[in-house]
Structure formats: C-alpha cells, structure tokens
Design a protein around this motif. Structure first.
Motif, PDB file in Angstrom:
ATOM      1  N   LYS A 148       8.917   6.265  -4.714  1.00 51.41           N
ATOM      2  CA  LYS A 148       9.669   5.427  -3.775  1.00 51.41           C
ATOM      3  C   LYS A 148       8.808   4.267  -3.263  1.00 51.41           C
ATOM      4  CE  LYS A 148      12.779   9.106  -2.442  1.00 51.41           C
ATOM      5  NZ  LYS A 148      13.333   9.918  -1.363  1.00 51.41           N
ATOM      6  N   ASN A 149       8.055   3.661  -4.166  1.00 51.90           N
ATOM      7  CA  ASN A 149       7.214   2.497  -3.889  1.00 51.90           C
ATOM      8  C   ASN A 149       6.073   2.767  -2.904  1.00 51.90           C
ATOM      9  OD1 ASN A 149       6.728  -0.111  -4.785  1.00 51.90           O
ATOM     10  ND2 ASN A 149       7.734  -1.040  -3.032  1.00 51.90           N
ATOM     11  N   LYS A 150       5.711   4.029  -2.695  1.00 54.52           N
ATOM     12  CA  LYS A 150       4.604   4.409  -1.820  1.00 54.52           C
ATOM     13  C   LYS A 150       3.629   5.266  -2.626  1.00 54.52           C
ATOM     14  CE  LYS A 150       6.665   2.816   1.925  1.00 54.52           C
ATOM     15  NZ  LYS A 150       6.534   1.449   2.191  1.00 54.52           N
ATOM     16  N   PRO A 151       2.329   5.173  -2.338  1.00 56.02           N
ATOM     17  CA  PRO A 151       1.353   5.981  -3.080  1.00 56.02           C
ATOM     18  C   PRO A 151       1.654   7.480  -2.985  1.00 56.02           C
ATOM     19  CG  PRO A 151       0.246   4.326  -1.757  1.00 56.02           C
ATOM     20  CD  PRO A 151       1.685   4.312  -1.343  1.00 56.02           C
ATOM     21  N   LEU A 152       1.414   8.185  -4.069  1.00 55.96           N
ATOM     22  CA  LEU A 152       1.592   9.642  -4.064  1.00 55.96           C
ATOM     23  C   LEU A 152       0.610  10.321  -3.112  1.00 55.96           C
ATOM     24  CD1 LEU A 152       2.051  10.557  -7.840  1.00 55.96           C
ATOM     25  CD2 LEU A 152       3.796  10.517  -6.057  1.00 55.96           C
ATOM     26  N   ASN A 153      -0.585   9.795  -3.029  1.00 53.40           N
ATOM     27  CA  ASN A 153      -1.629  10.405  -2.216  1.00 53.40           C
ATOM     28  C   ASN A 153      -1.334  10.197  -0.728  1.00 53.40           C
ATOM     29  OD1 ASN A 153      -4.434  10.041  -0.730  1.00 53.40           O
ATOM     30  ND2 ASN A 153      -4.710  11.481  -2.427  1.00 53.40           N
ATOM     31  N   SER A 154      -1.262  11.292   0.026  1.00 52.15           N
ATOM     32  CA  SER A 154      -0.894  11.210   1.444  1.00 52.15           C
ATOM     33  C   SER A 154      -1.944  10.477   2.280  1.00 52.15           C
ATOM     34  CB  SER A 154      -0.647  12.603   2.016  1.00 52.15           C
ATOM     35  OG  SER A 154      -1.819  13.396   1.931  1.00 52.15           O
ATOM     36  N   VAL A 155      -3.212  10.621   1.942  1.00 47.66           N
ATOM     37  CA  VAL A 155      -4.264   9.926   2.685  1.00 47.66           C
ATOM     38  C   VAL A 155      -4.155   8.418   2.437  1.00 47.66           C
ATOM     39  CG1 VAL A 155      -6.761   9.643   2.972  1.00 47.66           C
ATOM     40  CG2 VAL A 155      -5.783  11.932   2.710  1.00 47.66           C
ATOM     41  N   ALA A 156      -3.900   8.033   1.197  1.00 48.50           N
ATOM     42  CA  ALA A 156      -3.712   6.616   0.874  1.00 48.50           C
ATOM     43  C   ALA A 156      -2.505   6.064   1.624  1.00 48.50           C
ATOM     44  CB  ALA A 156      -3.545   6.427  -0.632  1.00 48.50           C
ATOM     45  N   ARG A 157      -1.395   6.805   1.629  1.00 44.73           N
ATOM     46  CA  ARG A 157      -0.202   6.353   2.369  1.00 44.73           C
ATOM     47  C   ARG A 157      -0.527   6.130   3.837  1.00 44.73           C
ATOM     48  NH1 ARG A 157       2.476  10.399  -0.416  1.00 44.73           N
ATOM     49  NH2 ARG A 157       2.594  11.667   1.467  1.00 44.73           N
ATOM     50  N   PHE A 158      -1.277   7.040   4.431  1.00 48.03           N
ATOM     51  CA  PHE A 158      -1.651   6.918   5.836  1.00 48.03           C
ATOM     52  C   PHE A 158      -2.430   5.630   6.082  1.00 48.03           C
ATOM     53  CE2 PHE A 158      -4.941   7.380   9.051  1.00 48.03           C
ATOM     54  CZ  PHE A 158      -4.189   7.677  10.179  1.00 48.03           C
ATOM     55  N   HIS A 159      -3.492   5.418   5.303  1.00 48.67           N
ATOM     56  CA  HIS A 159      -4.347   4.260   5.530  1.00 48.67           C
ATOM     57  C   HIS A 159      -3.628   2.940   5.218  1.00 48.67           C
ATOM     58  CE1 HIS A 159      -7.941   6.320   6.771  1.00 48.67           C
ATOM     59  NE2 HIS A 159      -7.821   7.154   5.747  1.00 48.67           N
ATOM     60  N   PHE A 160      -2.931   2.870   4.090  1.00 45.60           N
ATOM     61  CA  PHE A 160      -2.192   1.649   3.770  1.00 45.60           C
ATOM     62  C   PHE A 160      -1.125   1.381   4.835  1.00 45.60           C
ATOM     63  CE2 PHE A 160      -3.425   2.423  -0.838  1.00 45.60           C
ATOM     64  CZ  PHE A 160      -4.279   1.329  -0.912  1.00 45.60           C
ATOM     65  N   GLY A 161      -0.461   2.422   5.281  1.00 50.22           N
ATOM     66  CA  GLY A 161       0.565   2.274   6.303  1.00 50.22           C
ATOM     67  C   GLY A 161       0.030   1.790   7.633  1.00 50.22           C
ATOM     68  N   ASN A 162      -1.240   2.021   7.862  1.00 47.52           N
ATOM     69  CA  ASN A 162      -1.875   1.570   9.096  1.00 47.52           C
ATOM     70  C   ASN A 162      -2.626   0.249   8.922  1.00 47.52           C
ATOM     71  OD1 ASN A 162      -1.291   3.546  11.244  1.00 47.52           O
ATOM     72  ND2 ASN A 162      -2.152   4.960   9.743  1.00 47.52           N
ATOM     73  N   GLY A 163      -2.439  -0.399   7.785  1.00 54.62           N
ATOM     74  CA  GLY A 163      -2.987  -1.735   7.579  1.00 54.62           C
ATOM     75  C   GLY A 163      -4.366  -1.816   6.968  1.00 54.62           C
ATOM     76  N   ALA A 164      -4.853  -0.726   6.413  1.00 49.35           N
ATOM     77  CA  ALA A 164      -6.186  -0.735   5.812  1.00 49.35           C
ATOM     78  C   ALA A 164      -6.168  -1.307   4.404  1.00 49.35           C
ATOM     79  CB  ALA A 164      -6.756   0.684   5.761  1.00 49.35           C
ATOM     80  N   LYS A 165      -7.338  -1.680   3.941  1.00 44.13           N
ATOM     81  CA  LYS A 165      -7.555  -2.127   2.572  1.00 44.13           C
ATOM     82  C   LYS A 165      -8.335  -1.033   1.843  1.00 44.13           C
ATOM     83  CE  LYS A 165      -9.083  -6.279   1.573  1.00 44.13           C
ATOM     84  NZ  LYS A 165      -9.951  -7.473   1.421  1.00 44.13           N
ATOM     85  N   LEU A 166      -7.925  -0.709   0.625  1.00 41.77           N
ATOM     86  CA  LEU A 166      -8.714   0.183  -0.218  1.00 41.77           C
ATOM     87  C   LEU A 166      -9.951  -0.605  -0.624  1.00 41.77           C
ATOM     88  CD1 LEU A 166      -9.239   2.752  -1.816  1.00 41.77           C
ATOM     89  CD2 LEU A 166      -7.683   1.891  -3.579  1.00 41.77           C
ATOM     90  N   ALA A 190       3.093  -6.159   4.831  1.00 43.43           N
ATOM     91  CA  ALA A 190       3.262  -6.266   3.379  1.00 43.43           C
ATOM     92  C   ALA A 190       3.531  -4.897   2.756  1.00 43.43           C
ATOM     93  CB  ALA A 190       2.034  -6.910   2.743  1.00 43.43           C
ATOM     94  N   TYR A 191       2.882  -3.873   3.291  1.00 46.78           N
ATOM     95  CA  TYR A 191       3.070  -2.512   2.788  1.00 46.78           C
ATOM     96  C   TYR A 191       4.469  -2.004   3.126  1.00 46.78           C
ATOM     97  CZ  TYR A 191       2.520   2.547   2.340  1.00 46.78           C
ATOM     98  OH  TYR A 191       2.693   3.860   2.011  1.00 46.78           O
ATOM     99  N   VAL A 192       4.862  -2.161   4.379  1.00 49.90           N
ATOM    100  CA  VAL A 192       6.141  -1.620   4.839  1.00 49.90           C
ATOM    101  C   VAL A 192       7.322  -2.364   4.213  1.00 49.90           C
ATOM    102  CG1 VAL A 192       7.613  -1.333   6.881  1.00 49.90           C
ATOM    103  CG2 VAL A 192       5.212  -0.700   6.983  1.00 49.90           C
ATOM    104  N   THR A 193       7.236  -3.673   4.134  1.00 48.16           N
ATOM    105  CA  THR A 193       8.383  -4.437   3.642  1.00 48.16           C
ATOM    106  C   THR A 193       8.459  -4.532   2.119  1.00 48.16           C
ATOM    107  OG1 THR A 193       7.204  -6.532   3.899  1.00 48.16           O
ATOM    108  CG2 THR A 193       8.572  -5.832   5.740  1.00 48.16           C
TER     109      THR A 193
END
Length: 112
Positions: free
Chosen positions: A33-51, A88-91
C-alpha cells in the motif's frame, strides 16, 4: 555458514556490499500500500526522517547477527526537512534517502 561466519577475515569483501544492497532494497522498495514493509522504516519515514546510512556490523551482538546479519540502519532527522519529508511520505509515499543509499540501490552485483 557457521554461527561466527561474520568473523572470517575474507567475509567482508564477499558479502558486505551485497548485504547492504539487499537491506537498502528491502527498506526502500519492498512496500505494501505504498508504504515500506518494515515497521521501523515506516515509523521513521512517517516522522520525517531520511534513511541515511546502513552500517556493516553495526550490531555484532548475537541478537544483531541473528536478526539483521549485523547490519544497523541510521535515520537522520534534519530539522530543516522533517516537515517536507513527512508531507512527501504521507501524500505521495516518497521516501527521503541519502546519496549513499541511492548509490547502493544503483550498484550491481559484481561478477565473481
């Protein structure tokens, strides 16, 4: 492999880059659903972090070896870009990734 495979002197040259590349692909490209499978990645990207970086043997504890082959990931929270990264992540599902991660994603497996 034995349980101490990562201690072998020649192992770094053989598997460090392929493992880091696989990790980058998993964190950036494996989605549901256009979101990373990894829950930790989803958390950080969702909070505006950069990998930011994938560290070889960043966690060489027994648990770290079993869980992630010793890899550790760093996410960077840059105050100037947190909001735009989050939006950018959310939209659009866009992930903020560093140049080093982009290079890993572009690199190819070297033939033996």
């Amino acid at each position: 492999f034995t349980s101490d495979w990562y201690k072998a002197p020649d192992i770094k040259g053989q598997i460090e880059k392929p493992l880091k590349r696989a990790c980058a692909n998993y964190l950036v490209k494996a989605k549901r659903k256009n979101k990373p499978l990894n829950s930790v990645a989803r958390f950080h990207f969702g909070n505006g972090a950069k990998l930011h970086r994938i560290n070889w043997m960043g966690n060489s504890s027994e648990h770290g070896i079993e869980e992630s082959s010793g890899l550790m990931v760093n996410y960077l929270y840059d105050l100037k870009s947190i909001e735009s990264n989050h939006e950018a992540y959310v939209t659009n599902g866009e992930l903020s990734i560093s140049k080093s991660i982009r290079n890993l994603l572009r690199s190819r497996v070297e033939s033996a």
